[in-house]
Design a protein around this motif. Structure first.
Motif, PDB file in Angstrom:
ATOM      1  N   SER A 143      13.908  42.019 -41.929  1.00  0.00           N
ATOM      2  CA  SER A 143      14.102  40.618 -41.573  1.00  0.00           C
ATOM      3  C   SER A 143      14.329  39.768 -42.811  1.00  0.00           C
ATOM      4  O   SER A 143      15.013  38.760 -42.764  1.00  0.00           O
ATOM      5  CB  SER A 143      12.899  40.094 -40.783  1.00  0.00           C
ATOM      6  OG  SER A 143      11.714  40.214 -41.554  1.00  0.00           O
ATOM      7  N   ASP A 144      13.758  40.168 -43.930  1.00  0.00           N
ATOM      8  CA  ASP A 144      13.960  39.460 -45.196  1.00  0.00           C
ATOM      9  C   ASP A 144      14.028  40.502 -46.309  1.00  0.00           C
ATOM     10  O   ASP A 144      12.996  41.006 -46.758  1.00  0.00           O
ATOM     11  CB  ASP A 144      12.818  38.479 -45.448  1.00  0.00           C
ATOM     12  CG  ASP A 144      13.055  37.622 -46.692  1.00  0.00           C
ATOM     13  OD1 ASP A 144      14.012  37.919 -47.446  1.00  0.00           O
ATOM     14  OD2 ASP A 144      12.305  36.658 -46.910  1.00  0.00           O
ATOM     15  N   PRO A 145      15.232  40.829 -46.772  1.00  0.00           N
ATOM     16  CA  PRO A 145      15.394  41.905 -47.757  1.00  0.00           C
ATOM     17  C   PRO A 145      15.126  41.481 -49.195  1.00  0.00           C
ATOM     18  O   PRO A 145      15.445  42.224 -50.119  1.00  0.00           O
ATOM     19  CB  PRO A 145      16.867  42.287 -47.581  1.00  0.00           C
ATOM     20  CG  PRO A 145      17.520  41.013 -47.192  1.00  0.00           C
ATOM     21  CD  PRO A 145      16.514  40.300 -46.318  1.00  0.00           C
TER      22      PRO A 145
ATOM     23  N   THR B  29      14.484  34.587 -43.118  1.00  0.00           N
ATOM     24  CA  THR B  29      14.339  34.505 -44.574  1.00  0.00           C
ATOM     25  C   THR B  29      13.654  33.216 -45.038  1.00  0.00           C
ATOM     26  O   THR B  29      13.444  33.036 -46.239  1.00  0.00           O
ATOM     27  CB  THR B  29      15.727  34.589 -45.229  1.00  0.00           C
ATOM     28  OG1 THR B  29      16.600  33.637 -44.603  1.00  0.00           O
ATOM     29  CG2 THR B  29      16.313  35.977 -45.069  1.00  0.00           C
ATOM     30  N   PHE B  30      13.315  32.315 -44.122  1.00  0.00           N
ATOM     31  CA  PHE B  30      12.741  31.026 -44.507  1.00  0.00           C
ATOM     32  C   PHE B  30      11.351  31.190 -45.115  1.00  0.00           C
ATOM     33  O   PHE B  30      10.429  31.703 -44.486  1.00  0.00           O
ATOM     34  CB  PHE B  30      12.656  30.107 -43.285  1.00  0.00           C
ATOM     35  CG  PHE B  30      11.949  28.805 -43.544  1.00  0.00           C
ATOM     36  CD1 PHE B  30      12.398  27.932 -44.515  1.00  0.00           C
ATOM     37  CD2 PHE B  30      10.816  28.455 -42.807  1.00  0.00           C
ATOM     38  CE1 PHE B  30      11.751  26.719 -44.756  1.00  0.00           C
ATOM     39  CE2 PHE B  30      10.158  27.250 -43.027  1.00  0.00           C
ATOM     40  CZ  PHE B  30      10.631  26.385 -44.009  1.00  0.00           C
ATOM     41  N   ARG B  31      11.217  30.765 -46.367  1.00  0.00           N
ATOM     42  CA  ARG B  31       9.929  30.745 -47.072  1.00  0.00           C
ATOM     43  C   ARG B  31       9.813  29.386 -47.752  1.00  0.00           C
ATOM     44  O   ARG B  31      10.452  29.155 -48.788  1.00  0.00           O
ATOM     45  CB  ARG B  31       9.861  31.843 -48.132  1.00  0.00           C
ATOM     46  CG  ARG B  31       9.913  33.275 -47.591  1.00  0.00           C
ATOM     47  CD  ARG B  31       9.762  34.251 -48.740  1.00  0.00           C
ATOM     48  NE  ARG B  31       9.839  35.646 -48.332  1.00  0.00           N
ATOM     49  CZ  ARG B  31       9.704  36.664 -49.168  1.00  0.00           C
ATOM     50  NH1 ARG B  31       9.486  36.428 -50.458  1.00  0.00           N
ATOM     51  NH2 ARG B  31       9.784  37.901 -48.730  1.00  0.00           N
ATOM     52  N   PRO B  32       9.022  28.459 -47.240  1.00  0.00           N
ATOM     53  CA  PRO B  32       9.048  27.074 -47.700  1.00  0.00           C
ATOM     54  C   PRO B  32       8.612  26.842 -49.144  1.00  0.00           C
ATOM     55  O   PRO B  32       8.863  25.762 -49.676  1.00  0.00           O
ATOM     56  CB  PRO B  32       8.111  26.360 -46.725  1.00  0.00           C
ATOM     57  CG  PRO B  32       7.220  27.430 -46.196  1.00  0.00           C
ATOM     58  CD  PRO B  32       8.069  28.657 -46.131  1.00  0.00           C
ATOM     59  N   ARG B  33       7.986  27.834 -49.779  1.00  0.00           N
ATOM     60  CA  ARG B  33       7.551  27.630 -51.171  1.00  0.00           C
ATOM     61  C   ARG B  33       8.129  28.670 -52.133  1.00  0.00           C
ATOM     62  O   ARG B  33       7.708  28.757 -53.282  1.00  0.00           O
ATOM     63  CB  ARG B  33       6.027  27.646 -51.255  1.00  0.00           C
ATOM     64  CG  ARG B  33       5.372  26.540 -50.454  1.00  0.00           C
ATOM     65  CD  ARG B  33       3.868  26.499 -50.630  1.00  0.00           C
ATOM     66  NE  ARG B  33       3.264  25.489 -49.763  1.00  0.00           N
ATOM     67  CZ  ARG B  33       1.968  25.228 -49.721  1.00  0.00           C
ATOM     68  NH1 ARG B  33       1.127  25.905 -50.501  1.00  0.00           N
ATOM     69  NH2 ARG B  33       1.504  24.292 -48.906  1.00  0.00           N
ATOM     70  N   SER B  34       9.108  29.432 -51.667  1.00  0.00           N
ATOM     71  CA  SER B  34       9.679  30.508 -52.477  1.00  0.00           C
ATOM     72  C   SER B  34      11.002  30.066 -53.090  1.00  0.00           C
ATOM     73  O   SER B  34      11.864  29.506 -52.404  1.00  0.00           O
ATOM     74  CB  SER B  34       9.887  31.758 -51.614  1.00  0.00           C
ATOM     75  OG  SER B  34      10.413  32.814 -52.375  1.00  0.00           O
ATOM     76  N   TYR B  35      11.183  30.332 -54.356  1.00  0.00           N
ATOM     77  CA  TYR B  35      12.342  29.925 -55.146  1.00  0.00           C
ATOM     78  C   TYR B  35      13.664  30.236 -54.440  1.00  0.00           C
ATOM     79  O   TYR B  35      14.011  31.393 -54.236  1.00  0.00           O
ATOM     80  CB  TYR B  35      12.265  30.655 -56.489  1.00  0.00           C
ATOM     81  CG  TYR B  35      13.278  30.284 -57.533  1.00  0.00           C
ATOM     82  CD1 TYR B  35      13.217  29.058 -58.185  1.00  0.00           C
ATOM     83  CD2 TYR B  35      14.277  31.183 -57.904  1.00  0.00           C
ATOM     84  CE1 TYR B  35      14.121  28.734 -59.175  1.00  0.00           C
ATOM     85  CE2 TYR B  35      15.186  30.870 -58.897  1.00  0.00           C
ATOM     86  CZ  TYR B  35      15.107  29.642 -59.523  1.00  0.00           C
ATOM     87  OH  TYR B  35      16.017  29.324 -60.502  1.00  0.00           O
TER      88      TYR B  35
END
Length: 262
Positions: free
Chosen positions: A44-46, A185-191
């Motif tokens: 889902s997020d590679p 792939t949504f990660r609100p605090r990831s670069y």
């Protein structure tokens, strides 16, 4: 003129990137298919930071250059990027007017037309060209909406405005999320995997405000106000969580102050 005239174009006519660094959005999920090909479509997020760092180093060696070292293409990263092409078209438009250069204005208009053809009304995003066009090049990100800088078709502007102000899509109390909330792939605090970025917010505000539509102007004001709140709440951070303003990256960051002043 180098980018407009010498850099390799994709089949549809978009300007190709030679490296993810060149995009400014280093770790954007838009590059997923080309960064770790073995993982493309399998998770889902590679995103794997160690593998991405290795891949970025390897890609430096595959850039095709002219005799003077200027980067022309990269077969290993041949992304026709809507975001990068939009920034180039917008810059060419500004410079063409400033210098009275009709040839540059014509080139900017041609690239803007190509960008308009990349709009997907069902996904409500512009789609990259090249090897990722049917995969990660369709992931909904804020930078993929940058063609609004030069594409002012009313229905497209209205859709972009809605995406950037809807809290269930890209909208956020402290500025637009960089990745759509429904994307795996949504990660609100990831670069570059979800936070709000002030320089990106600023460009989107410019595009919405210049669209000539009331909907675009209202959305521009909403996005600008949210981004200013994020800059203040985060202590002028490089980027921040779009929902609670938690700071990320360098602190403080000069471009955050500059974007806020603009």
């Amino acid at each position: 003129w180098f980018l407009l005239g010498r850099r390799r174009r994709s089949r549809s006519g978009l300007i190709e990137l030679v490296h993810p660094w060149e995009s400014g959005c280093d770790h954007s999920p838009r590059w997923d298919d080309l960064m770790v090909p073995a993982l493309a479509g399998t998770t889902s997020d590679p995103f794997d930071l160690e593998l991405w760092v290795q891949r970025k180093g390897d890609l430096l060696a595959t850039v095709q250059r002219d005799a003077h070292g200027a980067p022309l293409a990269n077969d290993e990263f041949a992304v026709g990027s809507v975001a990068f092409s939009a920034v180039v078209a917008h810059g060419a438009e500004l410079l063409g007017h400033l210098a009275g250069d009709q040839l540059m204005l014509d080139a900017a208009a041609e690239l803007a037309w190509v960008l308009g053809e990349r709009w997907d009304p069902e996904r409500r995003t512009f789609v990259d060209d090249g090897p990722s066009a049917q995969g990660s090049g369709r992931i909904r990100t804020a930078e993929a909406l940058l063609p609004v800088l030069v594409v002012h078709e009313p229905s497209i502007v209205a859709a972009v405005a809605a995406e950037l102000t809807d809290d269930g899509a890209l909208g956020g109390r402290f500025g637009p999320a960089q990745v759509h909330r429904d994307e795996p792939t949504f990660r609100p605090r990831s670069y570059w995997r979800g936070p709000s970025w002030p320089q990106l917010d600023h460009l989107l505000v410019l595009g919405l405000a210049a669209s000539g539509s009331a909907v675009g102007q209202v959305a521009a004001e909403q996005v600008a106000a949210a981004s200013r709140a994020g800059a203040w709440c985060s202590g002028w951070a490089e980027y921040w969580d779009p929902d609670d303003g938690t700071a990320g990256g360098a602190l403080p960051q000069s471009w955050t102050t500059l974007a806020t002043l603009w």
